[in-house]
Enzyme design. Structure first.
Site, PDB file in Angstrom:
ATOM      1  N   GLU A   1       0.856  -1.202   0.000  1.00 54.79           N
ATOM      2  CA  GLU A   1       0.000   0.000   0.000  1.00 54.79           C
ATOM      3  C   GLU A   1       0.876   1.231   0.000  1.00 54.79           C
ATOM      4  OE1 GLU A   1      -2.212   0.097   3.672  1.00 54.79           O
ATOM      5  OE2 GLU A   1      -2.254  -2.079   3.663  1.00 54.79           O
TER       6      GLU A   1
ATOM      7  N   LYS B   1       2.548   4.561   1.109  1.00 55.23           N
ATOM      8  CA  LYS B   1       2.784   5.116   2.442  1.00 55.23           C
ATOM      9  C   LYS B   1       2.334   6.568   2.417  1.00 55.23           C
ATOM     10  CE  LYS B   1       6.198   5.384   6.089  1.00 55.23           C
ATOM     11  NZ  LYS B   1       6.136   6.819   6.386  1.00 55.23           N
TER      12      LYS B   1
ATOM     13  N   ASP C   1       1.659  10.318   3.501  1.00 57.18           N
ATOM     14  CA  ASP C   1       2.406  11.279   4.299  1.00 57.18           C
ATOM     15  C   ASP C   1       1.437  12.183   5.057  1.00 57.18           C
ATOM     16  OD1 ASP C   1       4.580  12.492   5.333  1.00 57.18           O
ATOM     17  OD2 ASP C   1       5.140  13.591   3.521  1.00 57.18           O
TER      18      ASP C   1
ATOM     19  N   TYR D   1      -5.728   1.604   7.442  1.00 62.21           N
ATOM     20  CA  TYR D   1      -4.765   0.630   6.906  1.00 62.21           C
ATOM     21  C   TYR D   1      -4.183  -0.355   7.900  1.00 62.21           C
ATOM     22  CZ  TYR D   1      -1.504   4.233   8.565  1.00 62.21           C
ATOM     23  OH  TYR D   1      -0.826   5.146   9.325  1.00 62.21           O
TER      24      TYR D   1
ATOM     25  N   LYS E   1      10.999   3.223   0.893  1.00 60.94           N
ATOM     26  CA  LYS E   1      10.871   4.650   0.601  1.00 60.94           C
ATOM     27  C   LYS E   1      11.351   4.955  -0.819  1.00 60.94           C
ATOM     28  CE  LYS E   1       9.923   6.597   4.741  1.00 60.94           C
ATOM     29  NZ  LYS E   1      10.887   7.511   5.318  1.00 60.94           N
TER      30      LYS E   1
ATOM     31  N   CYS F   1      38.777  19.733  22.439  1.00 60.65           N
ATOM     32  CA  CYS F   1      37.342  20.034  22.420  1.00 60.65           C
ATOM     33  C   CYS F   1      37.138  21.510  22.057  1.00 60.65           C
ATOM     34  CB  CYS F   1      36.735  19.736  23.789  1.00 60.65           C
ATOM     35  SG  CYS F   1      35.032  20.288  23.951  1.00 60.65           S
TER      36      CYS F   1
ATOM     37  N   CYS G   1      35.376  23.298  25.441  1.00 59.33           N
ATOM     38  CA  CYS G   1      36.053  23.540  26.722  1.00 59.33           C
ATOM     39  C   CYS G   1      37.574  23.497  26.595  1.00 59.33           C
ATOM     40  CB  CYS G   1      35.587  22.546  27.774  1.00 59.33           C
ATOM     41  SG  CYS G   1      36.195  20.876  27.518  1.00 59.33           S
TER      42      CYS G   1
ATOM     43  N   CYS H   1      35.715  14.368  23.938  1.00 60.97           N
ATOM     44  CA  CYS H   1      36.277  15.351  24.852  1.00 60.97           C
ATOM     45  C   CYS H   1      36.491  14.683  26.207  1.00 60.97           C
ATOM     46  CB  CYS H   1      35.282  16.506  24.979  1.00 60.97           C
ATOM     47  SG  CYS H   1      35.583  17.541  26.404  1.00 60.97           S
TER      48      CYS H   1
ATOM     49  N   CYS I   1      32.884  20.069  31.048  1.00 59.29           N
ATOM     50  CA  CYS I   1      32.702  20.642  29.705  1.00 59.29           C
ATOM     51  C   CYS I   1      31.261  21.122  29.577  1.00 59.29           C
ATOM     52  CB  CYS I   1      33.007  19.575  28.655  1.00 59.29           C
ATOM     53  SG  CYS I   1      32.592  20.096  26.987  1.00 59.29           S
TER      54      CYS I   1
HETATM   55  S1  IVH Z   1       1.190   0.321   8.586  1.00 61.63           S
HETATM   56  C1  IVH Z   1       2.686  -1.484  12.762  1.00 61.63           C
HETATM   57  N1  IVH Z   1       0.466   1.455   6.362  1.00 61.63           N
HETATM   58  O1  IVH Z   1       3.972   5.265   8.452  1.00 61.63           O
HETATM   59  C2  IVH Z   1       2.845  -0.383  11.787  1.00 61.63           C
HETATM   60  N2  IVH Z   1       1.617   2.792   7.965  1.00 61.63           N
HETATM   61  O2  IVH Z   1       6.687   4.949   9.420  1.00 61.63           O
HETATM   62  C3  IVH Z   1       1.574  -0.063  11.111  1.00 61.63           C
HETATM   63  N3  IVH Z   1       1.907   5.113   7.296  1.00 61.63           N
HETATM   64  O3  IVH Z   1       3.280   5.580  11.854  1.00 61.63           O
HETATM   65  C4  IVH Z   1       1.751   0.965  10.094  1.00 61.63           C
HETATM   66  N4  IVH Z   1       0.891   4.951   5.352  1.00 61.63           N
HETATM   67  O4  IVH Z   1       1.764   6.784  10.209  1.00 61.63           O
HETATM   68  C5  IVH Z   1       1.093   1.626   7.540  1.00 61.63           C
HETATM   69  N5  IVH Z   1      -0.286   2.304   4.360  1.00 61.63           N
HETATM   70  C6  IVH Z   1       0.334   2.483   5.532  1.00 61.63           C
HETATM   71  C7  IVH Z   1       0.870   3.725   5.928  1.00 61.63           C
HETATM   72  C8  IVH Z   1       1.512   3.837   7.151  1.00 61.63           C
HETATM   73  C9  IVH Z   1       1.519   5.759   6.193  1.00 61.63           C
HETATM   74  C10 IVH Z   1       2.661   5.729   8.392  1.00 61.63           C
HETATM   75  C11 IVH Z   1       2.095   5.518   9.759  1.00 61.63           C
HETATM   76  C12 IVH Z   1       3.238   4.987  10.580  1.00 61.63           C
HETATM   77  C13 IVH Z   1       4.407   5.371   9.774  1.00 61.63           C
HETATM   78  C14 IVH Z   1       5.553   4.457  10.014  1.00 61.63           C
END
Ligand code: IVH
Length: 670
Positions: free
Chosen positions: A111, A113, A115, A218, A305, A399, A402, A417, A423
């Site tokens: 899925e 991710k 933002d 999700y 990512k 350092c 200090c 240091c 320090c």
């Molecule tokens: S699953 C147990 N699915 O990414 C973890 N997270 O870096 C369950 N996020 O805090 C997360 N889209 O805010 C999941 N399709 C997606 C997501 C997602 C965005 C975010 C979420 C999480 C963060 C982790």
């Protein structure tokens, strides 16, 4: 401190003041245009300090503390990141090894991710009861009323939903709504994520309602009955229950992940919401259960990512920062350059070897990259741009704060240091850490306040923090303070005199004892008194206490050495005594208190047939057990696999209960 960072600090302080006046007191102290100008100036400087950048993201939202806290029934976790195929493949092999799966391809749900900001929704008897932000993962802010204003949020669930269920998802703002908002309001948000966060954390739900927010569901939280057998089924059920589920979610095998990654990257720009990668989750929920968690992230999911953004700039200076453990860290100052939409002025140089290896010099033209929230890094020098009179960078051996000698042990990359607490850099950084969120979490004791009070001579070591309430009068008289804020600070400090053991250990700032290790220690030793006496005993190499410490899963001998080193110093022991006399340190209840193996110490030996050793260990720990490597009188169970050796014999000689794998599985509810 650099002038830029000082300026950013001052801007944030002023903006926070304006926020309080606006949100809490309904008494704005500046008009929107003035606020905006300050905000824009701050945004341009945000890269001078990652910690300040995080604080800056809070600006514009309601003050923290304005919302009631909600404890998540199940913690809200984060995800580990990968950036390329090889790392994803390594993630898959780790899963296969953990589950002993051979080479069968893994089935994932993939899925985008999103933002935005993650939230947890609680339904009881099929009615929406509460909604909370992620917060620190264990405890978030109650934004129930604001969430009710979201069109995507079902207020009731159909009859087949469990009596109790937590549903997790992401609140976001579409690009279209973001642009419209920025056009209609004098106050500008830097990006849709900030706009979503600022809009959800409004004290007045009507304001939230007017800002259009969207939601994708999700993930699972706690539930009184399972919802589906696979993540795909789970998402389908959520859709049927009226939640918005991302339409690009797809089931695939690991071999197809790279292609999917490419496909989503191509569609990214055309989507009406920001995404920064793809999340891959093991589809089979039973396998997810078996895989469990490490630290704050699940073993069954990973965020792949999108590639880091790159740019070229000129490195103008290398400055050395001194951290709370005395580590000298080099940092590059660059001609400001836009990297993927963010103005970058600083990059990390890691350590002196890294500078030498890449032969990075002042006035070099360099290529840098930035990925997500990570501090920008320099990846190479463009040698054909190097000035003729360039000289190699000489790393300082004193350092810069200090002036003490800075030494580097033969087997380490970091120069430190030797000034210790004499320090100022180390004292101040330690105090900042002590008051910070994961540690004592003292509201109002941010970086600036700690620096100011240190400069006034009021804060020399941690116990001084708890002497500050007695100075409330003097604090009130300071520039920028007043009766109310001084009183609030004093109250915030008093409120933290009671502290859980894990936070206390973390706050001490012992090298390599981060939040996760502090929690492991707290869980293992239970009470402060026990921890303290065991640590002191662990000072002797070869002692039972030292062996026990080094065999705690996740701790290991080198961290044990670090702890023993801390306790060997008499000034550290004195510091502990003084502090503890001022505090109430609460015992740690094992994460799985009441778990079937709560408080039991278990040793595994030999080869297990039905599960791998890491899986068995993880399962035992999830049920509240401590898993150690050595058998002693304190061991409750020794689980004996095939070809078990001396540990089985030792168990027999000490009269410790032994279990077969089958008996262990039964005990562990498998
Ligand atoms: S699953 C147990 N699915 O990414 C973890 N997270 O870096 C369950 N996020 O805090 C997360 N889209 O805010 C999941 N399709 C997606 C997501 C997602 C965005 C975010 C979420 C999480 C963060 C982790």
């Amino acid at each position: 401190m650099s002038a830029t960072r000082g300026r950013l600090e001052a801007l944030i302080a002023r903006l926070a003041e304006a926020d309080l006046a606006y949100h809490r007191d309904d008494q704005p102290i500046m008009d929107d245009a003035a606020y905006d100008a300050l905000k824009r100036e701050a945004e341009a400087l945000r890269d001078s300090d990652p910690a300040l950048a995080a604080t800056l993201d809070q600006v514009g939202a309601a003050p923290s503390g304005a919302f009631a806290k909600i404890r998540h029934r199940q913690p809200m976790l984060s995800l580990d990141n990968v950036f390329e195929q090889a790392e994803f493949a390594a993630f898959c092999s780790k899963i296969r090894r953990f589950l002993n799966l051979g080479t069968d391809p893994l089935q994932f749900m993939a899925e985008p991710k999103i933002d935005g900001l993650s939230i947890s929704l609680t339904y009881e008897n099929r009615r929406f009861m509460r909604g909370a932000t992620r917060g620190d993962g264990s405890e978030g802010e109650d934004v129930t009323e604001n969430l009710r204003t979201l069109a995507d949020l079902p207020v009731t669930l159909p009859d087949d939903a469990p009596d109790f269920v937590e549903i997790r998802g992401e609140v976001y703002m579409t690009k279209r709504d973001f642009l419209a908002l920025n056009q209609s309001e004098a106050r500008q948000f830097a990006n849709p994520r900030n706009a979503a966060a600022g809009s959800l954390r409004q004290l007045d739900p009507q304001v939230t309602a007017a800002r259009k927010l969207s939601l994708f569901a999700y993930a699972r939280g706690a539930a009184s009955a399972p919802v589906g057998k696979t993540h795909e089924q789970y998402l389908r059920t959520l859709t049927r229950w009226g939640f918005a589920v991302n339409p690009l979610a797809q089931r695939l095998t690991e071999a197809d992940a790279e292609k999917f990654q490419q496909l989503i990257a191509e569609r990214r720009a055309g989507l009406d919401y920001d995404i920064d990668g793809v999340v891959y989750k093991i589809d089979d929920l039973a396998l997810q259960e078996r895989l469990g968690f490490v630290g704050r992230a699940p073993r069954w999911a990973v965020a792949w990512k999108f590639p880091a953004e790159r740019a070229i700039s000129v490195l103008r200076d290398i400055t050395i920062q001194v951290g709370r453990t005395g580590a000298l860290t080099p940092r590059a100052t660059l001609d400001p350059v836009n990297v993927g939409g963010v103005l970058v002025q600083h990059a990390t140089l890691h350590n002196e070897d890294e500078i030498a290896r890449k032969d990075i010099r002042i006035d070099d033209t360099v290529e840098l990259q930035r990925a997500g929230d990570v501090i920008p890094q320099i990846i190479r020098v463009l040698l054909d741009h190097r000035p003729a009179d360039s000289v190699a960078f000489q790393f300082p051996d004193h350092c810069p704060v200090c002036g003490s000698l800075a030494i580097r042990p033969a087997d380490e990359v970091v120069r430190r240091c030797t000034g210790g607490l004499a320090c100022p850099a180390q004292v101040v950084e330690r105090l900042i850490h002590f008051c910070s969120r994961g540690a004592f979490d003292i509201e109002g004791m941010g970086e600036k306040t700690v620096r100011d009070f240190h400069a006034l001579g009021w804060l020399v070591s941690a116990p001084d923090i708890f002497r500050l309430p007695a100075r409330a009068g003097e604090i009130a008289a300071l520039d920028g303070w007043g009766e109310t804020s001084a009183h609030k600070l004093a109250a915030a400090i008093e409120a933290r005199r009671k502290v859980p053991l894990a936070r206390f250990i973390f706050a001490l700032g012992i090298r390599r004892i981060g939040e996760a290790n502090a929690r492991l220690l707290a869980r293992h030793y239970g009470s402060y008194q026990n921890w303290r006496s065991q640590m002191q005993a662990a000072g002797m190499i070869g002692s039972d206490a030292r062996l026990e410490l080094g065999s705690i899963t996740g701790i290991g001998p080198s961290i044990a050495e670090e702890l023993a080193g801390f306790f060997a110093e008499s000034h550290n022991r004195t510091l502990l005594d003084v502090l503890v006399a001022m505090l109430t340190i609460t015992d740690e209840t094992a994460i799985a208190a009441g778990g079937a193996l709560s408080g039991k110490t278990i040793v595994f030996t030999g080869t297990l047939a039905q599960m791998t050793r890491p899986e068995a260990k993880a399962r035992a720990e999830a049920l509240g057990a401590k898993v150690t490597e050595t058998v002693s009188k304190k061991t409750d169970y020794v689980v004996i696999g095939e070809d078990a050796g001396s540990k089985a014999a030792k168990a027999a000689s000490l009269g410790v209960t032994t279990l077969t794998e089958a008996a262990f599985r039964e005990l562990a509810g498998l």
